[in-house]
Design a protein around this motif. Structure first.
Motif, PDB file in Angstrom:
ATOM      1  N   TRP A   1      53.611  43.298  40.975  1.00 39.88           N
ATOM      2  CA  TRP A   1      52.891  44.339  40.055  1.00 39.88           C
ATOM      3  C   TRP A   1      53.492  43.974  38.400  1.00 39.88           C
ATOM      4  N   GLY A   2      53.028  44.702  37.622  1.00 35.65           N
ATOM      5  CA  GLY A   2      53.764  44.559  36.369  1.00 35.65           C
ATOM      6  C   GLY A   2      52.885  43.828  35.268  1.00 35.65           C
ATOM      7  N   PHE A   3      53.258  43.836  33.990  1.00 37.09           N
ATOM      8  CA  PHE A   3      52.702  43.054  32.857  1.00 37.09           C
ATOM      9  C   PHE A   3      53.491  41.736  33.140  1.00 37.09           C
ATOM     10  N   LYS A   4      52.680  40.660  33.009  1.00 40.76           N
ATOM     11  CA  LYS A   4      53.087  39.356  33.078  1.00 40.76           C
ATOM     12  C   LYS A   4      52.200  38.254  32.586  1.00 40.76           C
ATOM     13  N   LEU A   5      52.723  36.928  32.168  1.00 45.08           N
ATOM     14  CA  LEU A   5      52.102  35.821  32.024  1.00 45.08           C
ATOM     15  C   LEU A   5      52.335  34.882  33.166  1.00 45.08           C
ATOM     16  N   GLY A   6      51.316  34.297  33.704  1.00 43.64           N
ATOM     17  CA  GLY A   6      51.737  33.417  34.879  1.00 43.64           C
ATOM     18  C   GLY A   6      51.984  33.986  36.321  1.00 43.64           C
ATOM     19  N   GLY A   7      52.455  33.269  37.063  1.00 45.94           N
ATOM     20  CA  GLY A   7      52.785  33.838  38.298  1.00 45.94           C
ATOM     21  C   GLY A   7      51.541  34.226  39.140  1.00 45.94           C
ATOM     22  N   HIS A   8      51.937  35.141  39.977  1.00 44.29           N
ATOM     23  CA  HIS A   8      51.035  35.372  41.135  1.00 44.29           C
ATOM     24  C   HIS A   8      50.395  36.724  40.630  1.00 44.29           C
ATOM     25  N   PRO A   9      48.938  37.171  41.007  1.00 43.09           N
ATOM     26  CA  PRO A   9      48.238  38.325  40.465  1.00 43.09           C
ATOM     27  C   PRO A   9      48.786  39.495  41.633  1.00 43.09           C
ATOM     28  N   SER A  10      48.903  40.749  41.156  1.00 47.73           N
ATOM     29  CA  SER A  10      48.891  41.746  42.125  1.00 47.73           C
ATOM     30  C   SER A  10      47.484  41.911  42.829  1.00 47.73           C
ATOM     31  N   LEU A  11      47.533  42.385  44.349  1.00 49.69           N
ATOM     32  CA  LEU A  11      46.213  42.563  44.985  1.00 49.69           C
ATOM     33  C   LEU A  11      46.302  44.052  45.577  1.00 49.69           C
ATOM     34  N   ARG A  12      45.251  44.661  45.720  1.00 54.30           N
ATOM     35  CA  ARG A  12      45.470  45.659  46.716  1.00 54.30           C
ATOM     36  C   ARG A  12      44.772  45.734  48.328  1.00 54.30           C
ATOM     37  N   GLN A  13      43.562  45.268  48.133  1.00 51.41           N
ATOM     38  CA  GLN A  13      42.618  45.170  49.380  1.00 51.41           C
ATOM     39  C   GLN A  13      41.988  43.896  49.435  1.00 51.41           C
ATOM     40  N   GLY A  14      42.838  42.717  49.053  1.00 46.85           N
ATOM     41  CA  GLY A  14      42.387  41.414  49.456  1.00 46.85           C
ATOM     42  C   GLY A  14      42.059  40.774  48.094  1.00 46.85           C
ATOM     43  N   GLU A  15      41.635  39.349  48.229  1.00 50.86           N
ATOM     44  CA  GLU A  15      41.363  38.588  47.098  1.00 50.86           C
ATOM     45  C   GLU A  15      40.054  38.401  46.812  1.00 50.86           C
ATOM     46  N   PHE A  16      39.768  39.203  45.641  1.00 44.00           N
ATOM     47  CA  PHE A  16      38.410  39.335  45.189  1.00 44.00           C
ATOM     48  C   PHE A  16      37.925  38.244  44.580  1.00 44.00           C
ATOM     49  N   ARG A  17      38.446  37.045  44.158  1.00 41.43           N
ATOM     50  CA  ARG A  17      37.815  35.816  43.939  1.00 41.43           C
ATOM     51  C   ARG A  17      37.296  35.030  44.863  1.00 41.43           C
ATOM     52  N   LEU A  18      37.542  35.191  46.207  1.00 38.33           N
ATOM     53  CA  LEU A  18      36.902  34.706  47.342  1.00 38.33           C
ATOM     54  C   LEU A  18      35.626  35.360  47.579  1.00 38.33           C
ATOM     55  N   GLU A  19      35.127  36.091  46.903  1.00 39.07           N
ATOM     56  CA  GLU A  19      33.822  36.760  47.416  1.00 39.07           C
ATOM     57  C   GLU A  19      32.914  36.183  46.501  1.00 39.07           C
ATOM     58  N   GLU A  20      33.058  35.350  45.472  1.00 40.22           N
ATOM     59  CA  GLU A  20      32.249  34.571  44.877  1.00 40.22           C
ATOM     60  C   GLU A  20      32.745  32.855  44.606  1.00 40.22           C
ATOM     61  N   GLU A  21      31.850  32.066  44.996  1.00 42.28           N
ATOM     62  CA  GLU A  21      32.447  30.535  45.245  1.00 42.28           C
ATOM     63  C   GLU A  21      32.841  30.083  43.611  1.00 42.28           C
ATOM     64  N   ASP A  22      31.942  30.272  42.578  1.00 43.44           N
ATOM     65  CA  ASP A  22      32.320  30.235  41.332  1.00 43.44           C
ATOM     66  C   ASP A  22      33.640  30.687  40.776  1.00 43.44           C
ATOM     67  N   HIS A  23      33.924  31.847  41.346  1.00 43.24           N
ATOM     68  CA  HIS A  23      35.300  32.619  40.837  1.00 43.24           C
ATOM     69  C   HIS A  23      36.482  31.820  41.301  1.00 43.24           C
ATOM     70  N   GLN A  24      36.219  30.986  42.190  1.00 45.30           N
ATOM     71  CA  GLN A  24      37.779  30.328  42.593  1.00 45.30           C
ATOM     72  C   GLN A  24      38.095  29.256  41.907  1.00 45.30           C
ATOM     73  N   ALA A  25      37.204  29.031  40.786  1.00 43.84           N
ATOM     74  CA  ALA A  25      37.743  27.906  39.962  1.00 43.84           C
ATOM     75  C   ALA A  25      38.895  28.386  39.068  1.00 43.84           C
ATOM     76  N   TYR A  26      39.020  29.805  38.955  1.00 42.71           N
ATOM     77  CA  TYR A  26      39.847  30.505  37.887  1.00 42.71           C
ATOM     78  C   TYR A  26      41.058  30.548  38.658  1.00 42.71           C
ATOM     79  N   SER A  27      41.858  29.824  38.804  1.00 43.62           N
ATOM     80  CA  SER A  27      42.812  29.736  39.934  1.00 43.62           C
ATOM     81  C   SER A  27      44.267  30.077  38.996  1.00 43.62           C
ATOM     82  N   ALA A  28      44.223  30.279  37.939  1.00 39.97           N
ATOM     83  CA  ALA A  28      45.529  30.442  37.226  1.00 39.97           C
ATOM     84  C   ALA A  28      45.480  31.896  36.490  1.00 39.97           C
ATOM     85  N   LEU A  29      46.628  32.396  36.862  1.00 44.17           N
ATOM     86  CA  LEU A  29      46.500  33.971  36.004  1.00 44.17           C
ATOM     87  C   LEU A  29      47.180  33.747  34.670  1.00 44.17           C
TER      88      LEU A  29
END
Length: 283
Positions: A210-238
Motif C-alpha cells: 500500500w501507499g503512495f509510490k513510484l515503481g514497485g508492485h501495485p496494491s491489489l484487493r480482489q485479484g489482478e484486474f489487468r488479467l481481465e483484458e488481454e491488451d491491459h497486460q502490456a501495461y506491466s510497469a507501475l
C-alpha cells in the motif's frame, strides 16, 4: 490456516522490485515542486484540464529509480465531479487515458520560477480524502503483492504468478499443521487466517504494498484486474500509485487506490500519453 511471515518473505525474494515510496510533507512546495494538491505548474498559454489536480512529481527531486526519468515533471489529474465519477465507475475499474476519466501530463523541463495554476475542485465532489503539500521520498524494495480473490484463493500481481509454485507448499503445510494442532497459541510473526480477523487484516497490510509510490508492485484487493483484458497486460510497469489507505492501519484498507500503469518501453522513452489506470476501494 497459520502462516509464518518470514517463510513467506523468503519464498518471494525473486519478486523484489525497486520503488520510491512517497509520504506527504507539511512543507510548502512551489508550483514546479513534487507535491499533492494545491496549485500546480502550467506553462504560459496552456489550458488546464477540466479535472482535479492530484499530484505532480519533479524527477530532479526524486532518488534515482531505474527505468524512470531523472528530470522532468509528471502530473496526474482525475475527474472527481461526483456525477461523472459515478458514471465512469459503472463501466468497471480500469480505464485508458483516452476515456476522459483522468489525465497525465509530462513536461521535460519545468523552470523553478514556474507560473502557478489554481486547482479546480468540483462543488459536488467524489469523497476523496486527498492530501496536500510537498512530498518526501524514500528508496525501497518490495516483494510481489499477495491479494485475496473473490473465490477466497490468493492472487499475485501481473508477471509474478510463478510465486504460486513457491508458496503452495507453505500454504499446504499450514493447513496440515492446523489439522494436527487446533489449539496452538498465538505466535509473533504468525497469521491465523481462519480464526482471526485482526491477523487477516494484518496479513493484507504487510503483503499489500500500500501507499503512495513510484515503481514497485501495485496494491491489489480482489485479484489482478489487468488479467481481465488481454491488451491491459502490456501495461506491466507501475508508474505511480496514489493510495489513500491509511498507513500502518490494517483495519482501514477500504479507501481509494489509483494505480497508473505504463508499458515499459513507453516509460523508458518518456512517453506518457498511453496510460492505464485501475481504481479499487474495497476488499
Amino acid at each position: 490456516m497459520r502462516l509464518e511471515k518470514e517463510k513467506l518473505i523468503a519464498a518471494c525474494q525473486e519478486s523484489l522490485l525497486p520503488c520510491v515510496r512517497i509520504t506527504p510533507s507539511q512543507e510548502n512546495a512551489g508550483p514546479a515542486d513534487s507535491k499533492f494538491g494545491g496549485d500546480f505548474y502550467l506553462p504560459a498559454g496552456a489550458e488546464p484540464p477540466e479535472m482535479e489536480f492530484l499530484a505532480q512529481v519533479n524527477f530532479s527531486q526524486v532518488p534515482r529509480l531505474e527505468g524512470f526519468p531523472d528530470k522532468g515533471l509528471l502530473q496526474f489529474f482525475l475527474c472527481t465531479d461526483e456525477d461523472r465519477f459515478e458514471s465512469f465507475y459503472e463501466d468497471g475499474c480500469a480505464w485508458k487515458q483516452d476515456a476522459g476519466f483522468f489525465q497525465v501530463r509530462w513536461y521535460p523541463e519545468a523552470p523553478e520560477d514556474a507560473p502557478a495554476c489554481v486547482n479546480a475542485v468540483p462543488e459536488k465532489r467524489w469523497h476523496l480524502d486527498s492530501p496536500k503539500g510537498g512530498m518526501n521520498f524514500e528508496p525501497s524494495e518490495e516483494i510481489a503483492t499477495i491479494s485475496v480473490r473473490e473465490d477466497g484463493g490468493f492472487a499475485f500481481d501481473l508477471g509474478f504468478e510463478f510465486l504460486e509454485d513457491a508458496l503452495t507448499p507453505i500454504f499446504q503445510a499450514a493447513w496440515e499443521e492446523d489439522d494436527d494442532d487446533e489449539d496452538r497459541e498465538e505466535e509473533e510473526g504468525v497469521y491465523d487466517l481462519e480464526n482471526s480477523c485482526e491477523d487477516t487484516d494484518q496479513f493484507f497490510c504487510d503483503f499489500g504494498n500500500w501507499g503512495f509510490k513510484l515503481g514497485g508492485h501495485p496494491s491489489l484487493r480482489q485479484g489482478e484486474f489487468r488479467l481481465e483484458e488481454e491488451d491491459h497486460q502490456a501495461y506491466s510497469a507501475l508508474l505511480f500509485q496514489y493510495d489513500l489507505t491509511p498507513p500502518h492501519d490494517p483495519g482501514c484498507q477500504e479507501e481509494d487506490t489509483f494505480c497508473f500503469f505504463i508499458k515499459p518501453g513507453d516509460l523508458r522513452g518518456c512517453r506518457f500519453d498511453d496510460i492505464l489506470m485501475i481504481h479499487h476501494n474495497c476488499f
